[in-house]
Design a protein around this motif. Structure first.
Motif, PDB file in Angstrom:
ATOM      1  N   GLU A 186      29.807  49.017  42.614  1.00  0.00           N
ATOM      2  CA  GLU A 186      31.152  48.835  42.066  1.00  0.00           C
ATOM      3  C   GLU A 186      31.105  48.078  40.748  1.00  0.00           C
ATOM      4  O   GLU A 186      31.859  48.386  39.813  1.00  0.00           O
ATOM      5  N   SER A 272      48.056  41.200  41.949  1.00  0.00           N
ATOM      6  CA  SER A 272      48.505  42.196  42.922  1.00  0.00           C
ATOM      7  C   SER A 272      49.249  43.380  42.323  1.00  0.00           C
ATOM      8  O   SER A 272      49.562  44.334  43.025  1.00  0.00           O
ATOM      9  N   GLN A 292      41.300  47.380  39.582  1.00  0.00           N
ATOM     10  CA  GLN A 292      41.783  46.174  40.254  1.00  0.00           C
ATOM     11  C   GLN A 292      40.624  45.466  40.939  1.00  0.00           C
ATOM     12  O   GLN A 292      39.851  46.085  41.676  1.00  0.00           O
ATOM     13  N   ASP A 294      39.730  42.292  43.489  1.00  0.00           N
ATOM     14  CA  ASP A 294      40.330  41.346  44.438  1.00  0.00           C
ATOM     15  C   ASP A 294      39.347  41.122  45.586  1.00  0.00           C
ATOM     16  O   ASP A 294      38.609  42.036  45.967  1.00  0.00           O
ATOM     17  N   LEU A 300      43.748  45.995  47.274  1.00  0.00           N
ATOM     18  CA  LEU A 300      43.371  47.007  46.289  1.00  0.00           C
ATOM     19  C   LEU A 300      44.252  48.242  46.443  1.00  0.00           C
ATOM     20  O   LEU A 300      44.239  48.917  47.470  1.00  0.00           O
ATOM     21  N   GLY A 301      45.037  48.525  45.407  1.00  0.00           N
ATOM     22  CA  GLY A 301      45.921  49.684  45.430  1.00  0.00           C
ATOM     23  C   GLY A 301      47.153  49.522  46.302  1.00  0.00           C
ATOM     24  O   GLY A 301      47.856  50.501  46.547  1.00  0.00           O
ATOM     25  N   VAL A 306      45.106  52.804  42.025  1.00  0.00           N
ATOM     26  CA  VAL A 306      44.150  52.408  40.987  1.00  0.00           C
ATOM     27  C   VAL A 306      43.024  53.437  40.914  1.00  0.00           C
ATOM     28  O   VAL A 306      42.728  54.120  41.885  1.00  0.00           O
ATOM     29  N   GLY A 309      38.759  50.308  42.521  1.00  0.00           N
ATOM     30  CA  GLY A 309      38.967  49.026  43.170  1.00  0.00           C
ATOM     31  C   GLY A 309      37.627  48.348  43.391  1.00  0.00           C
ATOM     32  O   GLY A 309      36.685  48.965  43.896  1.00  0.00           O
ATOM     33  N   GLU A 311      35.878  45.126  45.210  1.00  0.00           N
ATOM     34  CA  GLU A 311      36.058  44.039  46.161  1.00  0.00           C
ATOM     35  C   GLU A 311      35.118  42.891  45.806  1.00  0.00           C
ATOM     36  O   GLU A 311      33.899  43.054  45.786  1.00  0.00           O
TER      37      GLU A 311
END
Length: 552
Positions: A186, A272, A292, A294, A300-301, A306, A309, A311
């Motif tokens: 990611e 958010s 995004q 988070d 996420l989403g 998005v 995402g 993580e």
């Protein structure tokens, strides 16, 4: 040792150092136990104020706080503040006495009440398990970053705890919310998106307010030429950075909104992406690639689809993405940071640079004129609590803040009446800064009892009341369509006189010249808190409210 005392001591041993509440028969002993164990207790005049003060204290201090309430009606009085904390992911423990006898006047389904507003529910079930259950409630609040209602039944409170001293000695604060390490795949994908970006924008939210996050994001933004923005709750994070656009969303200046809409890549960092931050989706262009980041995969989403995402916690992801980028090329990319833009950015993205026609009269002051003047008068080292309402964009955007700790923005539930208590809780967490409560007349009248709490605490608090003698949002929402407004308009009130009755210094402001007593107060000993009853013009709705109404 009785359960009530053991639970109070266990909560403090688990890391609760600040408690707010209203004490009645059901929570008398547990509250005294917390105070005896070393926690600071602040008695408020209403449980709703207690919950919001605790929420603000936890947000600003970065620690878990507690609220202590009576069974039944004490909990119901606190529910709006609990709902705000729960929606905002605040680590908070609500210690609620509980009447389990169904014939009791105080009996309500307290578990259902907690769950209804998004909080978690826990219960002390026996003397043998009381200490462990109290410690688990704190651990849950800290590790899931959530609000927990710990129900304490009246009959259980009176039971004797076996071997309490030994059990308490084993209690300690829980570890912090664990950091989430991003996956290499990611991070590589994010790095690839940024490498191809020509006009990237970073939007940082609450999740980017932790230690080291600013430096990590600024370094990555420098590498890729990204412009920097925040959600309202993280305002001030990039204070002083020449490439900052300030707040993204309904509070964005026209130039900032234009630049965000022109981005080809937008990365939300611990943000958010609610309808407010994205202007109901219109702020992010249809051709923009949206990423995004988070540490909560459920985020996420959640509000907007998005393209990618990631993580992980903000700092870890930003540092990993920078390391991945510099492995291919050391030189920074210009991205959005052109020389022409750099020369005008600071001036064009500041709301104070946006021309406006001053609507002030001899009887009422334009809220922009008022707030710009207060920004110059009040010390720069400040912490601001803002209530909800038509007025709220003015203090949020025209009062500068020194960093991400300068604005406590309790707007997850969008309730009016929380601003004064927010400022009190924030002030106790940051006693080194001047606390400012920015409220409307409607919100102030809902919460005026907490003016007494301010006075008792001896806080040098400045309360700015944007007084348009109405619930202004409703006036400007329904008025243009010709609806009757008698239900949302009120006769003039001498709010300054009300404040003096509580022991405040107070001044009524109708023109800029009326602000001289404020300058005198700032220069003086500040021995009493100050309330400014600003009679503001009411002919037009605020720009952010007009923007919000376009989304409906």
């Amino acid at each position: 040792m009785k359960v009530a005392e053991a639970v109070g001591r266990a909560l403090v041993a688990s890391g609760v150092g600040q408690v707010f509440g209203v004490v009645g028969s059901g929570n008398f002993h547990v509250t005294n136990a917390m105070a005896a164990a070393g926690a600071r207790f602040v008695a408020t005049r209403h449980e709703g104020g207690a919950a919001t003060m605790a929420d603000a204290y936890a947000r600003v201090s970065g620690t878990v706080a507690a609220v202590s309430v009576h069974q039944g009606c004490g909990l119901t009085n606190a529910l709006t503040g609990i709902g705000e904390a729960a929606k905002s992911g605040t680590p908070l423990v609500v210690v609620a006495a509980e009447a389990t006898q169904r014939r009791s006047n105080f009996h309500v389904d307290q578990e259902a009440l907690a769950l209804a507003v998004g909080a978690r529910s826990a219960r002390v079930t026996s003397a043998a398990t009381a200490i462990a259950e109290a410690a688990v409630a704190v651990r849950l609040a800290v590790q899931v970053r959530g609000t927990v209602v710990l129900n304490l039944p009246l009959d259980v409170q009176q039971q004797d705890v076996p071997d309490a001293a030994r059990t308490l000695a084993a209690v300690s604060p829980p570890p912090a919310h664990p950091l989430v390490t991003p996956s290499g795949a990611e991070v590589a994908e994010l790095a690839g998106v940024l490498e191809s970006a020509r006009r990237p924008v970073f939007i940082a939210g609450r999740g980017a307010r932790g230690p080291g996050c600013r430096a990590a994001l600024e370094a990555l933004a420098e590498r890729h030429g990204a412009l920097l923005a925040t959600s309202a709750v993280a305002r001030g994070l990039f204070h002083g950075n020449p490439w900052s656009l300030d707040v993204a969303g309904g509070f964005s200046s026209p130039r900032a909104a234009e630049l965000i809409q022109g981005a080809d890549v937008v990365v939300a960092w611990g943000c958010s992406l609610t309808m407010w931050t994205t202007r109901h989706g219109r702020l992010i262009g249809p051709e923009s690639t949206l990423v995004q980041v988070d540490d909560d995969p459920a985020a996420l989403g959640a509000h907007r689809a998005v393209h990618l995402g990631v993580e992980g916690d903000v700092r870890s992801v930003a540092e990993a993405a920078l390391a991945s980028a510099t492995g291919d090329a050391v030189d920074s990319r210009p991205g959005y940071r052109t020389s022409d833009l750099g020369q005008t950015l600071a001036e064009s993205c500041d709301w104070r640079s946006v021309p406006y026609e001053d609507g002030s009269t001899r009887e009422r002051i334009d809220p922009r004129t008022l707030t710009i003047a207060l920004d110059e008068i009040l010390p720069a080292e400040r912490i601001i609590g803002v209530d909800s309402g038509n007025f709220m964009g003015y203090p949020t955007m025209f009062l500068t803040v020194p960093d991400e700790q300068g604005l406590c923005f309790t707007q997850g539930f969008q309730s009016i009446g929380l601003g004064l208590a927010t400022a009190v809780g924030a002030a106790l967490a940051r006693p080194d800064r001047l606390p400012v409560a920015a409220v409307g007349d409607g919100g102030l009248m809902m919460s005026a009892v907490e003016l007494d709490t301010v006075r008792r605490l001896g806080l040098p608090l400045v309360v700015v009341v944007y007084d348009d003698e109405a619930y202004g949002a409703e006036v400007h929402h329904f008025g243009p369509d010709g609806f009757p407004l008698e239900t949302v308009e009120f006769p003039p009130t001498d709010i300054a006189a009300l404040a003096r009755g509580y022991g405040f210094e107070a001044v009524t402001v109708r023109t800029a010249a009326d602000l001289k007593p404020v300058r005198d107060w700032v220069a003086g000993p500040r021995s009493a808190p100050l309330l400014i009853d600003a009679k503001v013009v009411r002919e037009h709705g605020s720009w952010w409210l007009e923007e919000a109404f376009r989304g409906h």
